[in-house]
Scaffold this motif. Structure first.
Motif, short mmCIF file in Angstrom:
data_model
loop_
_atom_site.label_atom_id
_atom_site.label_comp_id
_atom_site.label_asym_id
_atom_site.label_seq_id
_atom_site.Cartn_x
_atom_site.Cartn_y
_atom_site.Cartn_z
N SER A 15 40.29 47.35 -43.22
CA SER A 15 39.51 48.56 -44.07
C SER A 15 38.41 48.33 -44.33
O SER A 15 37.54 47.53 -44.48
CB SER A 15 40.83 47.84 -45.11
OG SER A 15 40.93 49.02 -45.93
N LYS A 19 37.27 53.95 -40.16
CA LYS A 19 37.70 54.65 -38.93
C LYS A 19 37.97 55.79 -39.22
O LYS A 19 37.75 56.85 -38.68
CB LYS A 19 38.49 54.01 -38.60
CG LYS A 19 38.98 52.99 -38.44
CD LYS A 19 40.16 51.52 -38.31
CE LYS A 19 41.02 51.82 -39.85
NZ LYS A 19 39.98 50.19 -40.74
N SER A 21 36.36 58.47 -41.82
CA SER A 21 35.57 58.61 -41.80
C SER A 21 34.59 59.18 -40.41
O SER A 21 34.26 60.41 -40.43
CB SER A 21 34.11 58.58 -42.55
OG SER A 21 34.89 57.38 -43.91
N PHE A 32 33.05 62.05 -47.20
CA PHE A 32 32.84 61.99 -48.39
C PHE A 32 33.12 60.54 -48.20
O PHE A 32 33.37 59.96 -48.02
CB PHE A 32 34.44 62.36 -48.81
CG PHE A 32 35.10 63.41 -48.52
CD1 PHE A 32 34.71 64.80 -48.67
CD2 PHE A 32 35.37 63.90 -47.37
CE1 PHE A 32 34.79 66.10 -48.59
CE2 PHE A 32 35.77 65.23 -46.99
CZ PHE A 32 35.56 66.30 -48.11
N ASP A 33 31.22 60.67 -49.79
CA ASP A 33 31.32 59.22 -50.08
C ASP A 33 32.61 58.47 -50.68
O ASP A 33 33.06 57.04 -50.57
CB ASP A 33 30.57 59.40 -51.40
CG ASP A 33 29.42 59.12 -50.62
OD1 ASP A 33 29.06 58.68 -49.49
OD2 ASP A 33 28.22 60.22 -50.92
N THR A 38 43.03 54.19 -45.81
CA THR A 38 44.37 55.13 -45.71
C THR A 38 45.67 54.69 -45.71
O THR A 38 45.84 52.87 -45.67
CB THR A 38 43.98 55.36 -43.95
OG1 THR A 38 43.30 56.34 -43.88
CG2 THR A 38 45.41 55.80 -43.15
N GLY A 64 44.02 49.88 -41.78
CA GLY A 64 42.73 48.68 -41.64
C GLY A 64 43.39 48.00 -43.17
O GLY A 64 43.69 46.58 -42.56
N ASP A 122 23.53 54.48 -40.25
CA ASP A 122 22.31 54.64 -41.20
C ASP A 122 22.56 53.30 -42.34
O ASP A 122 20.99 53.48 -43.34
CB ASP A 122 23.18 55.36 -42.23
CG ASP A 122 24.75 55.86 -42.88
OD1 ASP A 122 24.83 55.53 -44.38
OD2 ASP A 122 25.42 55.06 -42.31
P1 GTP Z 1 41.42 52.28 -44.22
O1 GTP Z 1 41.32 53.36 -44.05
O2 GTP Z 1 41.64 51.27 -45.39
O3 GTP Z 1 41.21 51.44 -42.93
O4 GTP Z 1 39.50 52.48 -44.47
P2 GTP Z 1 38.99 53.34 -42.70
O5 GTP Z 1 38.23 52.93 -41.70
O6 GTP Z 1 39.46 54.38 -42.40
O7 GTP Z 1 37.37 53.09 -43.63
P3 GTP Z 1 37.01 55.42 -44.60
O8 GTP Z 1 36.27 55.93 -44.08
O9 GTP Z 1 38.11 55.32 -45.86
O10 GTP Z 1 35.66 54.57 -45.40
C1 GTP Z 1 35.03 53.34 -45.96
C2 GTP Z 1 33.76 54.01 -47.21
O11 GTP Z 1 33.19 53.53 -46.59
C3 GTP Z 1 33.87 55.23 -47.94
O12 GTP Z 1 33.15 55.04 -48.64
C4 GTP Z 1 33.26 55.77 -46.81
O13 GTP Z 1 32.98 56.89 -47.61
C5 GTP Z 1 32.76 54.94 -46.13
N1 GTP Z 1 31.83 54.99 -44.52
C6 GTP Z 1 32.25 55.39 -43.97
N2 GTP Z 1 31.60 55.76 -42.36
C7 GTP Z 1 30.42 55.19 -43.34
C8 GTP Z 1 29.04 55.47 -42.36
O14 GTP Z 1 29.10 55.49 -41.19
N3 GTP Z 1 28.05 55.01 -43.75
C9 GTP Z 1 28.29 54.68 -44.60
N4 GTP Z 1 27.06 54.51 -45.59
N5 GTP Z 1 29.42 55.32 -45.21
C10 GTP Z 1 29.95 54.89 -44.58
#
Ligand code: GTP
Ligand code: MG
Length: 170
Positions: A15, A19, A21, A32-33, A38, A64, A122
């Protein structure tokens, strides 16, 4: 339209590694920050032009959070490709990503093409997983490897495209 050019792709990883993003950056060029965790899984499709063919990716973006782990086989069943994601600032997520690769290799489709993505490139100042460690693991397991940033877009199109080029012809 030819159904045979559709391929199922699944994203797996701990999580908050990014993913959703990555998928949102790839499919809609958005970030989106405040991206929310999910619930269960999300489904998106994306068309890719490759070798004069239009390939349709059916993308399953899984959740996740550990409570959803038991659902994962449903999403990688029949998948042609997987992107296993970790966060370069989070060593636990790197270990978890290796476990996902093991699970795919033991229980996933035998010919699945796997990419290993070290996301949040980044956030270099907070890096805890060295690129060479991700790369060494991926090379050892025969995986595509890239570091990516959903935030800046770095290597996002590239990792999806590289996977597309490795898909078996149908
Ligand atoms: P689950 O759905 O819970 O499995 O999480 P996920 O893997 O889908 O992560 P998600 O895309 O929701 O991103 C989690 C957090 O990390 C969010 O606040 C995003 O904005 C941030 N984030 C995602 N990718 C990046 C990145 O490349 N750089 C930075 N700085 N933040 C990121
Ligand atoms: Mg998500």
């Amino acid at each position: 339209d030819d159904d045979s050019q559709e391929y199922k792709l699944v994203l797996l990883g701990e999580s908050s590694v990014g993913k959703s993003s990555l998928v949102l950056r790839y499919c809609k060029d958005q970030f989106f920050d405040s991206q929310e965790p999910t619930i269960g899984a999300a489904f998106l499709t994306q068309a890719v032009q490759f070798n004069d063919l239009e390939i349709k990716l059916q993308i399953w973006d899984t959740a996740g959070q550990e409570r959803y782990h038991s659902l994962a086989p449903m999403y990688y069943k029949g998948a042609s490709a997987a992107i296993v994601v970790y966060d370069i600032t989070n060593p636990t997520s790197f270990d978890r990503a290796k476990q996902w690769v093991n699970e795919l290799q033991s229980n996933g489709p035998p010919d699945i093409v796997i990419a290993f993505a070290g996301n949040k490139f980044d956030l270099e100042s907070r890096r805890k997983v060295e690129a060479r460690d991700g790369e060494a693991y991926a090379n050892n397991q025969g995986l595509i490897f890239m570091e990516t940033s959903a935030k800046t877009g770095y290597n996002v199109d590239d990792i999806f495209f590289k996977l597309t080029t490795k898909l078996p012809k149908k």
